[in-house]
Design a protein around this motif. Structure first.
Motif, mmCIF file in Angstrom:
data_model
loop_
_atom_site.group_PDB
_atom_site.id
_atom_site.type_symbol
_atom_site.label_atom_id
_atom_site.label_comp_id
_atom_site.label_asym_id
_atom_site.label_seq_id
_atom_site.Cartn_x
_atom_site.Cartn_y
_atom_site.Cartn_z
ATOM 1 N N ASN A 22 -46.220 -40.577 34.611
ATOM 2 C CA ASN A 22 -46.716 -41.754 33.900
ATOM 3 C C ASN A 22 -45.599 -42.539 33.229
ATOM 4 N N VAL A 23 -44.647 -41.827 32.607
ATOM 5 C CA VAL A 23 -43.516 -42.535 31.998
ATOM 6 C C VAL A 23 -42.749 -43.300 33.069
ATOM 7 N N GLY A 51 -56.036 -37.333 30.823
ATOM 8 C CA GLY A 51 -56.182 -36.017 31.446
ATOM 9 C C GLY A 51 -54.977 -35.136 31.198
ATOM 10 N N THR A 52 -53.806 -35.758 31.147
ATOM 11 C CA THR A 52 -52.585 -35.020 30.838
ATOM 12 C C THR A 52 -52.678 -34.389 29.451
ATOM 13 N N GLY A 53 -53.195 -35.145 28.495
ATOM 14 C CA GLY A 53 -53.369 -34.608 27.145
ATOM 15 C C GLY A 53 -54.346 -33.452 27.110
ATOM 16 N N ALA A 59 -52.849 -32.495 20.882
ATOM 17 C CA ALA A 59 -52.893 -32.938 22.276
ATOM 18 C C ALA A 59 -54.135 -33.772 22.561
ATOM 19 N N LEU A 60 -55.247 -33.420 21.937
ATOM 20 C CA LEU A 60 -56.464 -34.205 22.139
ATOM 21 C C LEU A 60 -56.321 -35.594 21.522
ATOM 22 N N GLN A 61 -55.676 -35.675 20.367
ATOM 23 C CA GLN A 61 -55.423 -36.985 19.764
ATOM 24 C C GLN A 61 -54.497 -37.806 20.648
ATOM 25 N N LEU A 62 -53.468 -37.158 21.191
ATOM 26 C CA LEU A 62 -52.548 -37.860 22.083
ATOM 27 C C LEU A 62 -53.261 -38.334 23.348
ATOM 28 N N ALA A 63 -54.236 -37.554 23.806
ATOM 29 C CA ALA A 63 -55.024 -37.976 24.972
ATOM 30 C C ALA A 63 -55.777 -39.263 24.666
ATOM 31 N N ASP A 64 -56.344 -39.349 23.474
ATOM 32 C CA ASP A 64 -57.068 -40.555 23.096
ATOM 33 C C ASP A 64 -56.117 -41.733 22.878
ATOM 34 N N SER A 101 -46.608 -51.978 29.104
ATOM 35 C CA SER A 101 -45.903 -50.967 29.888
ATOM 36 C C SER A 101 -45.041 -50.081 28.993
ATOM 37 N N VAL A 102 -44.331 -50.699 28.066
ATOM 38 C CA VAL A 102 -43.489 -49.929 27.147
ATOM 39 C C VAL A 102 -44.349 -49.048 26.248
ATOM 40 N N ASP A 103 -45.434 -49.599 25.731
ATOM 41 C CA ASP A 103 -46.318 -48.811 24.865
ATOM 42 C C ASP A 103 -46.925 -47.632 25.618
ATOM 43 N N ALA A 104 -47.330 -47.870 26.863
ATOM 44 C CA ALA A 104 -47.915 -46.795 27.669
ATOM 45 C C ALA A 104 -46.872 -45.725 27.972
ATOM 46 N N ALA A 105 -45.639 -46.149 28.284
ATOM 47 C CA ALA A 105 -44.566 -45.191 28.547
ATOM 48 C C ALA A 105 -44.264 -44.359 27.312
ATOM 49 N N LYS A 106 -44.262 -45.004 26.158
ATOM 50 C CA LYS A 106 -44.002 -44.284 24.907
ATOM 51 C C LYS A 106 -45.105 -43.263 24.621
ATOM 52 N N ALA A 107 -46.348 -43.635 24.871
ATOM 53 C CA ALA A 107 -47.466 -42.711 24.630
ATOM 54 C C ALA A 107 -47.344 -41.484 25.527
ATOM 55 N N SER A 108 -47.001 -41.698 26.783
ATOM 56 C CA SER A 108 -46.844 -40.568 27.702
ATOM 57 C C SER A 108 -45.612 -39.738 27.354
#
Length: 219
Positions: A163-164, A33-35, A76-81, A110-117
């Motif tokens: 999220n980060v 949703g952020t993306g 941003a849409l790609q980053l959302a996905d 957790s690290v991967d999710a933080a990096k994505a955000s």
């Protein structure tokens, strides 16, 4: 298109995507949703830029804003996905049975999710001053759209920041202390502070033009 894994911001309708978001499955979730909010902010930036006629000395700057906004809308849409995919891995890690494998999976996810955000947040930071330029120099008839854009951009930055921070804190579930997390991931840790500061900047920019955008509030 009922399979939640086939729901993407790039290929689904708004109805399909928000329907998937409404399900208790976690992906897409707040990160995705952020993306989408960032894409909305970029779209409004692009629209206002397209409606703005600049002086000759400002035409190159305006063209750059317009070009960056169009590119960011899609990115941003790609980053959302990407965030939705990271969210899937994050949830899967916590569903594993207790043990070393679960702890390692939680740490990695957790690290991967933080990096994505964080990537999403960094792109949102880049968009602030472009929208701020339009607040000062854009077509005055579209100042309300600029303020809506600020709102969407603020939501994107607030979402990325939270999220980060949350994902970094999740590393404590794998046995690390927060102090250790800060030492091991200083760049991600500092990103949280930069995003927090950016919220103040957006609030300032919005306040500067709010009287023009919502004149009835002055009465």
């Amino acid at each position: 298109m009922n399979d939640s894994e086939s729901i993407t911001t790039q290929l689904s309708t708004v109805e399909e995507w928000t329907g998937a978001l409404a399900e208790s499955k976690g992906s897409p979730g707040g990160g995705a949703g952020t993306g989408v909010m960032l894409s909305i902010a970029a779209s409004l930036t692009s629209m206002v830029a397209g409606y703005t006629e600049a002086e000759k000395s400002q035409q190159e700057e305006l063209a750059g804003i317009h070009s960056r906004a169009r590119e960011l809308r899609q990115t941003a849409l790609q980053l959302a996905d990407d965030d939705a995919s990271a969210s899937n891995a994050f949830g899967a890690a916590f569903r594993l049975d207790p043990g070393p494998e679960r702890e390692e999976a939680i740490h990695r996810a957790s690290v991967d999710a933080a990096k994505a955000s964080a990537v999403l947040g960094e792109r949102a930071l880049d968009a602030i001053e472009d929208l701020g330029w339009l607040a000062s120099n854009g077509n005055p008839a579209l100042i309300a759209d600029v303020v809506v854009g600020f709102g969407a951009l603020r939501a994107a930055i607030a979402g990325a920041r939270t999220n980060v921070s949350f994902d970094l804190a999740s590393l404590t579930s794998a046995g690390a202390a927060l102090e250790e997390v800060r030492e091991q991931h200083p760049q991600l840790w500092n990103t949280v502070g930069r995003l927090s500061d950016a919220l103040d900047r957006i609030d300032q920019l919005t306040a500067d033009v709010d009287e023009k955008a919502a004149p009835t509030e002055a009465l």
